[in-house]
Motif scaffolding. Structure first.
Motif, mmCIF file in Angstrom:
data_model
loop_
_atom_site.group_PDB
_atom_site.id
_atom_site.type_symbol
_atom_site.label_atom_id
_atom_site.label_comp_id
_atom_site.label_asym_id
_atom_site.label_seq_id
_atom_site.Cartn_x
_atom_site.Cartn_y
_atom_site.Cartn_z
ATOM 1 N N ARG A 241 0.831 -1.215 0.000
ATOM 2 C CA ARG A 241 0.000 0.000 0.000
ATOM 3 C C ARG A 241 0.863 1.261 0.000
ATOM 4 O O ARG A 241 0.562 2.235 -0.691
ATOM 5 C CB ARG A 241 -0.919 0.014 1.224
ATOM 6 C CG ARG A 241 -2.112 -0.914 1.133
ATOM 7 C CD ARG A 241 -3.125 -0.615 2.220
ATOM 8 N NE ARG A 241 -4.278 -1.497 2.126
ATOM 9 C CZ ARG A 241 -4.441 -2.600 2.850
ATOM 10 N NH1 ARG A 241 -3.506 -2.944 3.754
ATOM 11 N NH2 ARG A 241 -5.501 -3.354 2.702
ATOM 12 N N LEU A 299 -5.940 -2.781 -3.047
ATOM 13 C CA LEU A 299 -5.139 -2.052 -2.052
ATOM 14 C C LEU A 299 -5.244 -0.549 -2.199
ATOM 15 O O LEU A 299 -4.963 0.183 -1.251
ATOM 16 C CB LEU A 299 -3.670 -2.470 -2.178
ATOM 17 C CG LEU A 299 -3.360 -3.951 -1.911
ATOM 18 C CD1 LEU A 299 -1.890 -4.229 -2.112
ATOM 19 C CD2 LEU A 299 -3.783 -4.348 -0.501
ATOM 20 N N SER A 300 -5.603 -0.068 -3.386
ATOM 21 C CA SER A 300 -5.699 1.389 -3.580
ATOM 22 C C SER A 300 -6.821 1.699 -4.547
ATOM 23 O O SER A 300 -7.332 0.817 -5.231
ATOM 24 C CB SER A 300 -4.382 1.934 -4.108
ATOM 25 O OG SER A 300 -4.086 1.402 -5.373
#
Length: 300
Positions: A241, A299-300
């Motif tokens: 991340r 994750l993003s």
């Protein structure tokens, strides 16, 4: 008594873990353990001898016992010493499961990833030849990074046939070398190296294969990238991340907050089957029975 699976790893003891769980439809409870010896083969061999016969199956972690190239199998000298210490309990290194599970994962992920024309970096392909073959068959544009990341040589391999030929020529010699020359073990797994090798990460859309090679050479900016791997902890997810990794896909399920390595999951299948060795068809049967599918984490 629960069935006990222990992965004895040459890797860092900081990544040690233990999980106890049961699966719907199965009568047994399972205990999965990972014990690292910080790069010491002698400690690993001593631990295997101590636990031999007390566990249902061993995983050999942090190293490979076998690698495949086509139909040829090559055995690492260091790992063979450790495997010989397991005289009663079967020991597996994950190569049987890699050959089936990861090949299957590429097929299952095609609707999402669209492999044809996708740029994929495989830092170490010889320990995942099934993955390498599956990506080639799916039409991905692949760089096989074995020379780059294992040997530190600036020779990207872009054709599977070339990778296979290099394996036929070099693997009889390479498997006799100390394993630590080829792969980060112990505390080296925690060390990052930021050098010319980052450019291949920047080229790729997807980085697939061994997590420790990825972590060791991963650049600071990984925005928009997809990681396909396993053996990731909660700390590894935060590491990704922080670098902007878009998506993590693990080929093994997350249990108690981490995805265990293929050596652990193969040992789990062997313990469940109650026999060893297993054929490729039997591995596929258990993959289907257990519902082992890629797990996607945004994750993003």
């Amino acid at each position: 008594m629960p069935k006990r699976i222990v992965s004895v790893s040459i890797g860092s003891s900081k990544r040690n873990s233990r999980a106890e769980f049961s699966l719907e439809g199965l009568p047994d409870t399972f205990v999965l353990e990972r014990i690292g010896t910080d790069g010491s083969w002698e400690k690993a061999i001593e631990l295997v001898r101590k636990l031999d016969g007390q566990v249902d199956a061993f995983g050999l972690g942090g190293a490979d016992l076998y690698v495949w190239a086509g139909k040829r199998r090559y055995t690492f000298r260091d790992s063979a010493r450790m495997a010989a210490a397991a005289e009663k309990s079967p020991m597996v290194d994950g190569s049987g499961l890699k050959h089936t599970l990861e090949r299957n994962a590429v097929r299952l992920l095609d609707p999402q990833i669209r492999w044809k024309g996708k740029k994929v970096l495989v830092p170490s392909a010889l320990d995942r030849f099934g993955l390498a073959e599956a990506l080639d068959a799916a039409g991905a544009e692949v760089i096989y990074g074995d020379f780059i990341y294992a040997l530190g040589l600036p020779f990207p391999i872009r054709q599977l046939a070339v990778l296979r030929l290099c394996a036929y020529i070099l693997m009889p010699l390479i498997t006799q070398l100390p394993f630590k020359w080829l792969y980060p073990t112990g505390e080296k797994q925690e060390k990052q190296i930021l050098d010319w090798r980052q450019k291949y990460f920047q080229w790729a859309d997807v980085i697939a294969g061994d997590w420790h090679f990825m972590r060791r050479y991963m650049p600071q900016d990984m925005r928009g990238k997809v990681i396909l791997t396993n053996t990731t902890t909660a700390e590894d997810l935060e590491f990704m991340r922080a670098r902007g990794v878009k998506t993590l896909i693990t080929t093994t399920p997350r249990i108690s907050g981490r995805s265990f390595g293929t050596n652990v999951m193969e040992a789990f299948v062997v313990a469940l089957a109650g026999k060893y060795p297993l054929s490729e068809g039997e591995y596929l049967e258990y993959i289907e029975k257990l519902g082992l599918k890629p797990q996607v984490t945004e994750l993003s």
